[in-house]
Motif scaffolding. Structure first.
Motif, PDB file in Angstrom:
ATOM      1  N   ARG A 253       2.638 -13.984   7.006  1.00 49.79           N
ATOM      2  CA  ARG A 253       1.933 -12.772   6.060  1.00 49.79           C
ATOM      3  C   ARG A 253       3.621 -13.043   4.771  1.00 49.79           C
ATOM      4  N   THR A 255       3.302 -11.815   0.945  1.00 49.34           N
ATOM      5  CA  THR A 255       4.231 -10.653   0.528  1.00 49.34           C
ATOM      6  C   THR A 255       3.599 -10.450  -1.187  1.00 49.34           C
ATOM      7  N   HIS A 284       1.690  -7.527   2.934  1.00 51.36           N
ATOM      8  CA  HIS A 284       2.700  -6.806   2.855  1.00 51.36           C
ATOM      9  C   HIS A 284       2.174  -6.398   1.437  1.00 51.36           C
ATOM     10  N   ALA A 319       0.133  -2.798   4.994  1.00 50.57           N
ATOM     11  CA  ALA A 319       1.049  -2.530   4.634  1.00 50.57           C
ATOM     12  C   ALA A 319       1.954  -2.333   3.280  1.00 50.57           C
TER      13      ALA A 319
END
Length: 350
Positions: A253, A255, A284, A319
């Protein structure tokens, strides 16, 4: 002829070097562990080596050392900001932050930075030079020795652009991760970049399970160009394409760092476009309320507006968190403290 910097070598390189000077490869492992597990740098005290080899290394190689110049301890949390002096009298900075999950270190990868992001203090004097792998790892070791604690998480988010110092950054990761040394998990390392697109592809092909953090700060090319010069070279479309490639290659994932600037990138149209460009990407968003600096005459949004942005993103199933501010009373944000010190000490020297 420049001497080889011994504590900037990976374990593999140290073994190869020992063989090249007609020593056994295991001597390289002994030296590597001395630097990176014992956190010591004086070869003369490494008595496990034959005296002849110790003398050879002292005469023919260089050991890069950094010194703690100043330490600033926050009175509002357990954050500590470190200023380190280098062999050439430059100053770099690092931050140690205590969380429930352990001790996190934010370290620098360059002296200064050439990326020119308008709200970042570390770039205002431009790039002075790259840090060597030894200068990066020694930030970790010096903080650990000072704190008497082991650092469990590393963030390459201090002064400098890690992907602009790519080879040394990769060697740093190799060294700090090696089980014969610090043995930190790759999953506990975060690399932050303003978006050097070709290097994101290179990093993806390394297939390291680190966390990639992208400084985005606007979903519109024209607005991003105003605050991040890198956007003049690589469009948001190119950046997101590279991020998707990275995510697919590493199954990690991504960021996105998003510094909220009042009436610049926190408007309804900004958030709507942000949601659009990130659709389908495993990511995220880390919302960062602006830390104002003298050279950037913009304001941070109100708390109400920050929470509104968070709620809008969350509602779109992205998120999102608001970064917890650490060490606000000691200028713990990127580049702020170092610049204050260097400006008062003949601009770049002390």
């Amino acid at each position: 002829m420049n001497k080889i910097e011994l504590n900037s070598l990976t374990l593999k390189e140290l073994k190869k070097y020992m063989i090249s000077i007609e020593e056994k490869a295991f001597r390289g492992e002994q030296v590597f562990s001395y630097f990176n597990r014992n956190k010591k740098l004086d070869i003369e005290d490494l008595k496990i080596l034959p005296e002849k080899l110790r003398m050879y290394l002292i005469e023919n190689t260089k050991i890069n050392k950094i010194d703690i110049y100043k330490v600033f301890a926050s009175k509002i949390d357990n954050t500590k900001k470190y200023l380190f002096s280098l062999d050439d009298m430059n100053i770099i900075e690092s931050v140690a932050m205590e969380y429930n999950h352990g001790l996190t270190a934010c370290i620098s990868t360059q002296v200064g930075c050439k990326m020119g992001c308008s709200f970042c203090a570390s770039t205002k004097e431009g790039l002075i030079r790259n840090l060597t792998p030894a200068e990066m790892v020694n930030q970790i070791y010096m903080m650990e020795k000072d704190l008497g604690k082991s650092i469990s998480n590393i963030v390459l988010m201090g002064s400098g652009e890690p992907l602009d110092n790519y080879d040394n950054t990769m060697k740093f990761i190799d060294i700090i991760h090696d089980e014969k040394g610090h043995n930190i998990s790759l999953r506990n390392i975060t690399l932050s970049t303003c978006g050097v697109v070709p290097r994101i592809y290179d990093l993806a092909k390394e297939n390291l399970p680190i966390t990639l953090s992208i400084s985005l700060h606007s979903p519109f090319d024209n607005d991003r160009k105003k605050i991040m010069p890198i956007a003049n070279r690589y469009s948001i479309e190119e950046l997101i394409k590279a991020c998707k490639f990275y995510s697919e290659m590493t199954n990690r994932r991504i960021t996105f760092e998003y510094t909220l600037i009042n009436n610049v990138n926190d408007r309804d149209k900004d958030i709507k476009e942000l949601i659009k460009i990130l659709e389908g990407l495993n990511c995220h968003i880390n919302l960062i309320p602006l830390n104002p600096i003298q050279e950037f005459e913009k304001d941070r949004p109100s708390r109400e507006n920050i929470e509104r942005v968070q709620a809008r993103l969350s509602k779109s199933n992205i998120a999102v968190t608001i970064r917890r501010e650490m060490g606000g009373d000691i200028s713990a944000s990127c580049g702020q403290l170092r610049r204050t010190v260097t400006q008062s000490n003949d601009n770049k020297r002390f």
